[in-house]
Design a protein around this motif. Sequence first.
Motif, PDB file in Angstrom:
ATOM      1  N   GLU A 112      44.785  43.389  36.761  1.00  0.00           N
ATOM      2  CA  GLU A 112      45.621  43.385  37.954  1.00  0.00           C
ATOM      3  C   GLU A 112      47.063  43.694  37.562  1.00  0.00           C
ATOM      4  O   GLU A 112      47.483  43.432  36.430  1.00  0.00           O
ATOM      5  CB  GLU A 112      45.534  42.020  38.645  1.00  0.00           C
ATOM      6  CG  GLU A 112      46.320  41.900  39.944  1.00  0.00           C
ATOM      7  CD  GLU A 112      45.867  42.855  41.021  1.00  0.00           C
ATOM      8  OE1 GLU A 112      46.127  44.066  40.871  1.00  0.00           O
ATOM      9  OE2 GLU A 112      45.269  42.388  42.022  1.00  0.00           O
ATOM     10  N   SER A 124      52.423  45.884  43.873  1.00  0.00           N
ATOM     11  CA  SER A 124      51.824  44.690  43.269  1.00  0.00           C
ATOM     12  C   SER A 124      50.441  44.404  43.850  1.00  0.00           C
ATOM     13  O   SER A 124      50.161  44.698  45.017  1.00  0.00           O
ATOM     14  CB  SER A 124      52.723  43.465  43.503  1.00  0.00           C
ATOM     15  OG  SER A 124      53.948  43.584  42.829  1.00  0.00           O
ATOM     16  N   LEU A 125      49.576  43.846  43.023  1.00  0.00           N
ATOM     17  CA  LEU A 125      48.268  43.318  43.411  1.00  0.00           C
ATOM     18  C   LEU A 125      47.360  44.351  44.088  1.00  0.00           C
ATOM     19  O   LEU A 125      46.725  44.061  45.114  1.00  0.00           O
ATOM     20  CB  LEU A 125      48.451  42.096  44.326  1.00  0.00           C
ATOM     21  CG  LEU A 125      49.259  40.936  43.733  1.00  0.00           C
ATOM     22  CD1 LEU A 125      49.555  39.893  44.791  1.00  0.00           C
ATOM     23  CD2 LEU A 125      48.523  40.322  42.555  1.00  0.00           C
ATOM     24  N   ARG A 184      46.479  39.988  55.102  1.00  0.00           N
ATOM     25  CA  ARG A 184      46.337  38.903  54.130  1.00  0.00           C
ATOM     26  C   ARG A 184      47.415  38.920  53.058  1.00  0.00           C
ATOM     27  O   ARG A 184      47.788  37.870  52.543  1.00  0.00           O
ATOM     28  CB  ARG A 184      44.962  38.969  53.473  1.00  0.00           C
ATOM     29  CG  ARG A 184      43.818  38.793  54.477  1.00  0.00           C
ATOM     30  CD  ARG A 184      42.507  38.489  53.816  1.00  0.00           C
ATOM     31  NE  ARG A 184      41.430  38.395  54.802  1.00  0.00           N
ATOM     32  CZ  ARG A 184      41.169  37.289  55.504  1.00  0.00           C
ATOM     33  NH1 ARG A 184      41.898  36.209  55.327  1.00  0.00           N
ATOM     34  NH2 ARG A 184      40.180  37.285  56.381  1.00  0.00           N
ATOM     35  N   LEU A 185      47.915  40.091  52.686  1.00  0.00           N
ATOM     36  CA  LEU A 185      48.949  40.169  51.657  1.00  0.00           C
ATOM     37  C   LEU A 185      50.292  40.518  52.294  1.00  0.00           C
ATOM     38  O   LEU A 185      50.350  41.203  53.316  1.00  0.00           O
ATOM     39  CB  LEU A 185      48.583  41.207  50.590  1.00  0.00           C
ATOM     40  CG  LEU A 185      47.722  40.661  49.444  1.00  0.00           C
ATOM     41  CD1 LEU A 185      46.304  40.403  49.915  1.00  0.00           C
ATOM     42  CD2 LEU A 185      47.717  41.620  48.266  1.00  0.00           C
ATOM     43  N   HIS A 186      51.331  40.062  51.667  1.00  0.00           N
ATOM     44  CA  HIS A 186      52.679  40.213  52.213  1.00  0.00           C
ATOM     45  C   HIS A 186      53.176  41.652  52.140  1.00  0.00           C
ATOM     46  O   HIS A 186      52.855  42.383  51.193  1.00  0.00           O
ATOM     47  CB  HIS A 186      53.659  39.342  51.419  1.00  0.00           C
ATOM     48  CG  HIS A 186      53.384  37.892  51.532  1.00  0.00           C
ATOM     49  ND1 HIS A 186      53.971  36.965  50.716  1.00  0.00           N
ATOM     50  CD2 HIS A 186      52.586  37.180  52.367  1.00  0.00           C
ATOM     51  CE1 HIS A 186      53.563  35.755  51.023  1.00  0.00           C
ATOM     52  NE2 HIS A 186      52.717  35.858  52.025  1.00  0.00           N
ATOM     53  N   GLN A 216      55.879  44.251  51.028  1.00  0.00           N
ATOM     54  CA  GLN A 216      56.685  44.200  49.805  1.00  0.00           C
ATOM     55  C   GLN A 216      57.749  45.284  49.822  1.00  0.00           C
ATOM     56  O   GLN A 216      57.596  46.329  50.461  1.00  0.00           O
ATOM     57  CB  GLN A 216      55.771  44.353  48.587  1.00  0.00           C
ATOM     58  CG  GLN A 216      54.782  43.201  48.443  1.00  0.00           C
ATOM     59  CD  GLN A 216      53.651  43.502  47.485  1.00  0.00           C
ATOM     60  OE1 GLN A 216      53.358  44.642  47.175  1.00  0.00           O
ATOM     61  NE2 GLN A 216      52.976  42.462  47.022  1.00  0.00           N
ATOM     62  N   LEU A 263      48.040  32.777  41.309  1.00  0.00           N
ATOM     63  CA  LEU A 263      49.003  33.002  42.393  1.00  0.00           C
ATOM     64  C   LEU A 263      49.447  31.674  42.997  1.00  0.00           C
ATOM     65  O   LEU A 263      50.632  31.478  43.297  1.00  0.00           O
ATOM     66  CB  LEU A 263      48.395  33.901  43.466  1.00  0.00           C
ATOM     67  CG  LEU A 263      48.093  35.341  43.048  1.00  0.00           C
ATOM     68  CD1 LEU A 263      47.425  36.090  44.199  1.00  0.00           C
ATOM     69  CD2 LEU A 263      49.351  36.067  42.609  1.00  0.00           C
ATOM     70  N   LEU A 290      43.680  42.970  44.302  1.00  0.00           N
ATOM     71  CA  LEU A 290      43.480  41.961  45.338  1.00  0.00           C
ATOM     72  C   LEU A 290      43.456  42.604  46.727  1.00  0.00           C
ATOM     73  O   LEU A 290      42.659  42.213  47.588  1.00  0.00           O
ATOM     74  CB  LEU A 290      44.571  40.899  45.258  1.00  0.00           C
ATOM     75  CG  LEU A 290      44.414  39.704  46.193  1.00  0.00           C
ATOM     76  CD1 LEU A 290      43.098  38.977  45.949  1.00  0.00           C
ATOM     77  CD2 LEU A 290      45.585  38.736  46.041  1.00  0.00           C
ATOM     78  N   ARG A 291      44.287  43.592  46.942  1.00  0.00           N
ATOM     79  CA  ARG A 291      44.283  44.296  48.232  1.00  0.00           C
ATOM     80  C   ARG A 291      42.917  44.956  48.473  1.00  0.00           C
ATOM     81  O   ARG A 291      42.342  44.846  49.567  1.00  0.00           O
ATOM     82  CB  ARG A 291      45.383  45.356  48.258  1.00  0.00           C
ATOM     83  CG  ARG A 291      46.781  44.789  48.311  1.00  0.00           C
ATOM     84  CD  ARG A 291      47.829  45.896  48.376  1.00  0.00           C
ATOM     85  NE  ARG A 291      49.159  45.346  48.311  1.00  0.00           N
ATOM     86  CZ  ARG A 291      49.826  44.837  49.346  1.00  0.00           C
ATOM     87  NH1 ARG A 291      49.251  44.837  50.548  1.00  0.00           N
ATOM     88  NH2 ARG A 291      51.029  44.337  49.199  1.00  0.00           N
ATOM     89  N   THR A 350      51.014  32.781  47.081  1.00  0.00           N
ATOM     90  CA  THR A 350      49.908  32.973  48.015  1.00  0.00           C
ATOM     91  C   THR A 350      50.437  33.297  49.408  1.00  0.00           C
ATOM     92  O   THR A 350      51.629  33.215  49.682  1.00  0.00           O
ATOM     93  CB  THR A 350      49.032  31.715  48.064  1.00  0.00           C
ATOM     94  OG1 THR A 350      49.874  30.561  48.226  1.00  0.00           O
ATOM     95  CG2 THR A 350      48.235  31.568  46.788  1.00  0.00           C
ATOM     96  N   GLY A 351      49.536  33.676  50.301  1.00  0.00           N
ATOM     97  CA  GLY A 351      49.921  34.170  51.610  1.00  0.00           C
ATOM     98  C   GLY A 351      50.519  33.107  52.517  1.00  0.00           C
ATOM     99  O   GLY A 351      49.979  32.011  52.646  1.00  0.00           O
TER     100      GLY A 351
END
Length: 255
Positions: free
Chosen positions: A241, A139-140, A158-160, A162, A201, A143-144, A207-208
Amino acid sequence: MAAPVPPSAPPQIFDPARRAAALRRMVRRQQDPASARYLFADLAEDTAERIGFLRHVPARSLVLGDPTGAVAAVLPGTVDARPVPDFALDRPWPVGGYDLVAACFALDCVNDLPGALIHARAALAPGGLLLATLLGSGSLPVLRAVMLAADGERPAPRLHPQVDVRAGAQLLQRAGLADPVADARGLTVRFGSLRRLVGDLRDQGLTGVLAQGGCPLGRPALARAEAAFAGLADADGRVTERFELLTLSGWRRPA
């Protein structure tokens, strides 16, 4: 005789206070008719298709997440909807006897995901079904890439993290659910700006909330992020995205 070693606590990847704040913000933002809710609309359609295909007609369902009510609306029988962040997912749930538990992006930021799935199984009646959907691995990607461009030589978390399909299937087995299935489907969305992507998001509570996240982006970093995003635009000025929706399903064995 040596004393037994107590089980180790799960790593604290996510900050519960930040998670609760993000979910409360999502609930507020969803009161605006213009808020993004396409992930929940897709999830509602998918849930209806799954229980129809399985010929599972729940008389009593527990729905976690789903601030729009879209998933609850497609379910028959009595629905116990818990859209707000007041439900302690990583501790034993004070509920039980449900024919269906539908977790709608509710488990993405739980520190003890294996434990939460065990609690979900305990909440099911014998023969009950769990459907848990998360943002899956893959995902995303845009954005990454944009965040990496913004941070430069010192990228920040910054991103989780997954879950992928293979890990999802293993988690279901570990939780003791019968006939475990993990599958993923892609959903693409086109955005005209980075601001709109982040806004969507926020609208959907994604969001983060990392316990050890990066510092907020300053103006120079934000400018780099927006420039990187603009550089990915197509002829229409939009960037595509991808969201990968991972669904974990399994049954509580009949008594």
